[in-house]
Each structure stands twice: as C-alpha cells, then as structure tokens.
Design a protein around this motif. Structure first.
Motif, PDB file in Angstrom:
ATOM      1  N   ALA A  58     -10.553   6.596   4.159  1.00  0.00           N
ATOM      2  CA  ALA A  58      -9.322   6.963   4.855  1.00  0.00           C
ATOM      3  C   ALA A  58      -9.604   7.653   6.180  1.00  0.00           C
ATOM      4  N   LEU A  83      -7.557  -4.315   1.895  1.00  0.00           N
ATOM      5  CA  LEU A  83      -6.159  -3.884   1.813  1.00  0.00           C
ATOM      6  C   LEU A  83      -5.970  -2.686   2.721  1.00  0.00           C
ATOM      7  N   LEU A  84      -4.804  -2.611   3.361  1.00  0.00           N
ATOM      8  CA  LEU A  84      -4.491  -1.514   4.275  1.00  0.00           C
ATOM      9  C   LEU A  84      -3.290  -0.734   3.769  1.00  0.00           C
ATOM     10  N   ALA A  85      -3.460   0.572   3.568  1.00  0.00           N
ATOM     11  CA  ALA A  85      -2.313   1.449   3.304  1.00  0.00           C
ATOM     12  C   ALA A  85      -2.172   2.352   4.520  1.00  0.00           C
ATOM     13  N   ILE A  86      -1.015   2.318   5.153  1.00  0.00           N
ATOM     14  CA  ILE A  86      -0.833   3.095   6.382  1.00  0.00           C
ATOM     15  C   ILE A  86       0.468   3.877   6.317  1.00  0.00           C
ATOM     16  N   ALA A  87       0.404   5.129   6.760  1.00  0.00           N
ATOM     17  CA  ALA A  87       1.596   5.975   6.825  1.00  0.00           C
ATOM     18  C   ALA A  87       1.819   6.345   8.280  1.00  0.00           C
ATOM     19  N   GLY A 131      -3.549  -7.456   1.460  1.00  0.00           N
ATOM     20  CA  GLY A 131      -2.442  -6.678   0.924  1.00  0.00           C
ATOM     21  C   GLY A 131      -2.380  -5.322   1.560  1.00  0.00           C
ATOM     22  N   GLY A 132      -1.429  -4.508   1.082  1.00  0.00           N
ATOM     23  CA  GLY A 132      -1.348  -3.177   1.636  1.00  0.00           C
ATOM     24  C   GLY A 132      -0.019  -2.541   1.382  1.00  0.00           C
ATOM     25  N   ASN A 133       0.247  -1.513   2.155  1.00  0.00           N
ATOM     26  CA  ASN A 133       1.387  -0.661   1.899  1.00  0.00           C
ATOM     27  C   ASN A 133       1.682   0.107   3.175  1.00  0.00           C
ATOM     28  N   VAL A 134       2.966   0.192   3.517  1.00  0.00           N
ATOM     29  CA  VAL A 134       3.353   0.972   4.694  1.00  0.00           C
ATOM     30  C   VAL A 134       4.333   2.029   4.243  1.00  0.00           C
ATOM     31  N   SER A 135       4.153   3.250   4.723  1.00  0.00           N
ATOM     32  CA  SER A 135       5.162   4.255   4.400  1.00  0.00           C
ATOM     33  C   SER A 135       5.321   5.223   5.558  1.00  0.00           C
ATOM     34  N   ALA A 141      -1.789   8.027   9.065  1.00  0.00           N
ATOM     35  CA  ALA A 141      -2.761   8.081   7.970  1.00  0.00           C
ATOM     36  C   ALA A 141      -3.108   6.668   7.543  1.00  0.00           C
ATOM     37  N   THR A 162      -5.568   4.258   5.080  1.00  0.00           N
ATOM     38  CA  THR A 162      -6.504   4.101   3.971  1.00  0.00           C
ATOM     39  C   THR A 162      -6.779   2.618   3.795  1.00  0.00           C
ATOM     40  N   THR A 215      -9.096  -0.365   1.750  1.00  0.00           N
ATOM     41  CA  THR A 215      -9.938  -0.716   0.609  1.00  0.00           C
ATOM     42  C   THR A 215     -10.576  -2.073   0.902  1.00  0.00           C
ATOM     43  N   GLU A 263      10.046  -1.219   8.642  1.00  0.00           N
ATOM     44  CA  GLU A 263       8.862  -1.460   7.839  1.00  0.00           C
ATOM     45  C   GLU A 263       8.614  -2.950   7.651  1.00  0.00           C
ATOM     46  N   ILE A 285      -1.009 -11.218   1.679  1.00  0.00           N
ATOM     47  CA  ILE A 285       0.129 -10.329   1.904  1.00  0.00           C
ATOM     48  C   ILE A 285       1.450 -11.017   1.588  1.00  0.00           C
ATOM     49  N   THR A 317      -2.342  -2.062  -3.521  1.00  0.00           N
ATOM     50  CA  THR A 317      -2.503  -0.662  -3.126  1.00  0.00           C
ATOM     51  C   THR A 317      -1.134  -0.035  -2.873  1.00  0.00           C
ATOM     52  N   PHE A 344       3.078  10.201  -0.740  1.00  0.00           N
ATOM     53  CA  PHE A 344       2.857  11.333   0.152  1.00  0.00           C
ATOM     54  C   PHE A 344       3.813  12.467  -0.186  1.00  0.00           C
ATOM     55  N   ASN A 374     -12.138   8.239  -2.485  1.00  0.00           N
ATOM     56  CA  ASN A 374     -12.406   8.965  -1.262  1.00  0.00           C
ATOM     57  C   ASN A 374     -11.561  10.231  -1.278  1.00  0.00           C
ATOM     58  N   HIS A 380      10.956   2.600   4.249  1.00  0.00           N
ATOM     59  CA  HIS A 380      10.193   3.841   4.413  1.00  0.00           C
ATOM     60  C   HIS A 380      10.158   4.321   5.857  1.00  0.00           C
ATOM     61  N   PHE A 381      10.450   3.419   6.806  1.00  0.00           N
ATOM     62  CA  PHE A 381      10.473   3.858   8.199  1.00  0.00           C
ATOM     63  C   PHE A 381      11.827   4.431   8.593  1.00  0.00           C
TER      64      PHE A 381
END
Lengths: 331, 331
Positions: free
Chosen positions: A47, A87-91, A121-125, A132, A134, A136, B4, B26, B45, B49, B123, B327-328
């Motif tokens: 991260a 995979l991308l998790a981004i805030a 894959g991934g996640n956005v928040s 932020a 993260t 994988t 988002e 994705i 993932t 938060f 991590n 989330h945005f």
C-alpha cells in the motif's frame, strides 16, 4: 502500539493454518500457492498512502501509478516469479484532482504492460484523508523454484544488485524542495527518479531463482540492514558486511548526506539482496554479462551467529543494528 | 471528480488486455483466472475505512475483523466460489488502541476459520487518518461454473436471499445512538448485527452456481436497485420488481424509516441477488428445504428493455432509478 514487526509476528502466529495448497504464507515477500502443472502462484499486497509514503506536491501522477505497482512487482521479483495479474484498491478524497487520477491510471497501466501484468479487479472508495492505494499482485513461478528468505547458509556470499542509498538521497532532495523539472541539475535526476520511479528487478530475480543461484532473496524496501536482518532471522543465521564493498551511490556534491549510512539503512531502493553458495558464485559472475545494466556486487558473507549483523570497516568489525523503516514508529 | 462508476468504467476500458489465463477481469464481483485441472481461481479485493465505512465508537473490534473479511467472502459467494486464501493490508493511526487491533485480528481469523480460508500475506503501514483495511480474497470454483453478472435473459425470474433493508436500518439505529449492549431491546439486535456482522452466503452461492440454477448472480452491497442495475447493464437487459413481493424487514416499531425505500436502495445486506431461467425455478424451489435458514424470494422478472428498471406496486408500474451508494458522492 507495538512495533510493526511484533504485530505482524503476532498475526502470523495466530493465523498459521494447514492447507494442502499453501506452500508459504506470511513472512516472505509473497505467499506461495501450490497448483499442479508445474506452476505455483505468488500473491503479494502493498500500500501507498498520501503523506505517509508520498506527497502529491513532488510526485507526478504517472510516476505514482508506476511506483504503486512497481513496489509489488518488486516483491514478485524477489521470489523469482513472473507477475501475471493485479488488483487495485484505491480511496480518493473528495474533490481530488481528476487529471492527477487519470495520470495515475496511465502510469500504472504503462508499467503493467511493460511487465505484461493484467489488472483483474479492484475497489474504489472515498477517503477522509489522502489518496490511499493498495495493490495486490498475483504471479507465478516454476514449482519448487521460488527464492525464499529462509535459504541462507553460513559461508554463503551476500550479493546486492545496483546501487544503495539512491532512493533515500532522492527523497532528501525532494524534501529539500528539488523537483523533477527542466531546471533540475541533470546529476540530481537519477536519485530523484530512483525514489519516484523505482525499477523492479523482475528479469534478474527470475534468472537468479530459476537457475538456483540465489539460495535466499529479498527486495530492499526497508533498507539493507533491516532486509538483511529479515533473511538472517528467517534462515537462522547472521551476516558480516564489508563497508568498502558497498555499492554506495556516488553523489559527488549532490547531497549533504552520510552516503554510507543511507546505503546501510536507507529504504526503497527496490534492488535485490540475495545469498549465493560458494559453488554457485562463478555461475553468478558469468551471468553478469547477460545483465549489462544491473551490477551484481558481493558485499559480505553469511555467518553462523544467529540474528547478528556486523559491519567490517577498515579492518575493524562492529555490530550493525537493523535500522530500516518501521511504519509504526518512523525511523 | 467523476462518479465512482464512471471512473471504474474508464479504468476498465483502459486496462482491457488479452491473457490466456484470464477468463473475466474487472466488472464482476471477482476476477476469474483460468487454471487447468478443472478449477478456476477467483480473486477479489474490498476496503473498509474508518469514518467512511465504519465508526470505531459503534463497531466492536471483533465484528470489524469479521466484516472486513465477510464483505470479500460475499464477493466470492456471489460468483459461486469457495474462498481459499486472503491477504490483509492494514494502515493504523499512531496511538491506536492495541486491544482493539487484537480483537480485530481475532474476529477476522475466527471468520476465516469458519470458511477454512487462510491468511497468506499482507502489509501493515501507518495511517495519517483512521484505520484502513483492504482485504484480497482468492477462491476457486469448478471451471466454467462461476455465476457471473452477464448471464440474465428476458423472462428469467429475479430472486433474492434473506431480507432486505435490515443492514440500512441497523446503521440508522447505530447513528441514533443505539449500541450492542445488555440494555439494547432484543428486537433491535438483529438489524444492528446485520449491519455490523453480515453473513456471506457462501454455501448458497456455491449451490446455485454448481447446479447452474443462477443464470446470473451478484451480492447486495450497493443496494438492490443499484446491484440489479449492474446485472441488467452487464447482461443487456432490464427488470421489473414487484413491491409487494419484496422481503422487507418487518421492523415493527423498531425504527422510523421508510422500510420499502431501505429494501430498494439500502446497501450492505450482503444477500445474493440472482436470476433463474423458467425451467430451473422448480429446482430452486425444491432446494429451499436444504437451506432452512435462508429464504429464497422471487421479487420480479428480467425484461428486454435494456438498462431499464421498473417497480410494480398496486398494479401500477413506475421507473426505478438505481439509487444505491456511490462512494464518491454519498447517497
């Protein structure tokens, strides 16, 4: 709060489980998942948080995208694997600069393409503070061929790729107000790029693992002293490093810094640190010709004294404390 | 900042790549990686938060640990897969309560054990704001048997497990100052636990996929209207929902809330939403006996009108806007 490593060790102990598919879990650069057909999966996560790991003011979006992936690719490289998927998790904070995010994605995907690694894959928040990220990464390696941290043996030579301390000096220059720009003196560009755009040693790592040259391997993220300590801890050995042999970045007049200290303890070089049995040293030295842009340097040897690091300088030998970065405590 | 979904679509378009091992990237609950030997890997993932997704003041550490993993297990469930491994990336503020972190780990690992899912890496880093948790789960499913979002066809029945809106009402109760404690009226415990400790429908999801009962499937995280819209978008279809059929949580005098609105748009129920071909409906209804604790309810049908949702109530039919959580943007 306890130190990062205490907490990781605690989680590690509490989470130890048997599974027929699991070769290696917590405690190395990546987990190893066993699969038939001669391949093992490697998975790793890392991260980057704004104002903890980077500042937007000195980090171009494209380079942040590159680095977010590169630090994970470096973990796969340190296992001797090939990255395949991520995979991308981004805030994202409210009102964050959209153009910067676009640049981030562009840089990330350019680096992904360079390593033929696919975002799957991934996640956005939303984020209440900074950006932020993260990531994988899932990679693979030939079965039984991953280079782990626990394979060092007394008498092995300790090698490192590239130069040490470059990234730490680059960070200092950035903190002193230097920026990547047309006005930047050309000699400052290399350390700054080493910090902002580290190059994961994927091809070298794979070569060292597949030819069983590296008995143990790790990437330099916390700093040489800490990362060498990780190898010694996992392998139940110690090490002696020779100061005069360290491939210290020759900064010239570039920076007011103790270059040897940065080489010993500075983090984020993302070079490979590995150990080589004496009967494999000639093979390694011969391989240098195949990697003209990556220098292999022997910096010391593995000893029997468990968890003890020494620094040899001018014929004298003193204890070397692992002083790399602890994310819970700072330096 | 764009919404988002705009941003995800942009990343999705920009990252589309061919890879012989990649079946689905994705755009679904999890990515599908092809492997020989009759199994496909599933990876997903998700992040939680502090102060965005939860508040420490009303979330016991153990339940946060459970939920952090459960929301990811729910994504694997929605593909019809079996979770196998996971990675944890966690960022901890300076001075954060150590006992809470220990509880977090305990809760997470208890849930992992319940699903025989093994933590294989992660991590830890510092956080400049709140606690930040990102978990990646790797699961598998029989080759060709994953339940995707893009398999809905006109004429299919739309089904949902469990009750709707429970989690949203639980969140409202928490925001109104209610807490899990001895003083809590017993009838309030269920909605609050639905919010703090959602149960991923792993066994049901696997059953529906392996028996090819679910033509398409998704878990309810954003809310029924949004998640149904995701299925319709991916499948190129529309849907009509019948208000009277919705398994609305009967809150009695528990909460001042528009229960139908919460059932339609409230997020985080982590129930499964799936479509069933007419020739499979009898098989599904017969399977109900195998899952006495999870009700299957037919709430509507799939139509040909692409990307259009309608709500039928008292014989009248009106357009249903997807109003789930962005989330945005907030609600």
């Amino acid at each position: 709060v306890k130190s990062e490593f205490e907490w990781i060790n605690r989680i590690r102990a509490a989470s130890r489980r048997f599974s027929p598919d699991l070769v290696l879990g917590i405690g190395d650069d990546a987990a190893i998942l066993k699969r038939p057909q001669g391949k093992w999966w490697l998975v790793t996560t890392d991260a980057l948080f704004e104002n903890v790991h980077f500042k937007v003011e000195y980090t171009p979006g494209k380079l942040l995208g590159h680095k977010s992936l590169a630090v994970n690719l470096s973990d796969i490289a340190a296992m001797g694997g090939t990255p395949r998927f991520f995979l991308l998790a981004i805030a994202v904070p409210d009102g964050f600069d959209e153009a910067y995010l676009d640049e981030f994605v562009t840089g990330m995907l350019e680096t992904a393409d360079k390593h033929t690694t696919v975002l799957v894959g991934g996640n956005v928040s939303a984020s209440q503070s900074g950006l932020a990220i993260t990531i994988t990464v899932i990679g693979d390696c030939s079965a039984h061929m991953a280079a782990r941290r626990d394979g060092a043996m007394p008498g092995d030579s300790v090698y490192v790729t590239g130069e040490l301390g470059l990234s730490a000096i680059g960070l200092k220059l950035l903190q002193d107000g230097r920026r990547l720009s047309e006005e930047l003196p050309p000699e400052l560009e290399r350390p700054i790029l080493a910090h902002l755009a580290p190059q994961p040693r994927v091809a070298v790592g794979r070569f060292l693992a597949e030819n069983r040259i590296a008995g143990s391997m790790i990437d330099l993220s916390d700093g040489l002293s800490s990362d060498l300590f990780h190898i010694c801890e996992e392998s139940g050995v110690g090490a002696v490093i020779t100061a005069e042999r360290l491939p210290v970045f020759d900064a010239g007049t570039v920076a007011q810094a103790d270059l040897q200290q940065e080489a010993l303890h500075g983090g984020e070089d993302y070079e490979l640190l590995f150990t080589v049995r004496s009967e494999k040293v000639a093979e390694l030295e011969a391989a240098q010709a195949q990697f003209p842009n990556v220098t292999f340097t022997c910096i010391g040897r593995i000893t029997e004294e468990t968890r003890r690091l020494y620094l040899e300088a001018g014929g004298r030998c003193e204890l070397l404390e692992p002083k790399g970065y602890d994310h819970f405590k700072g330096r």
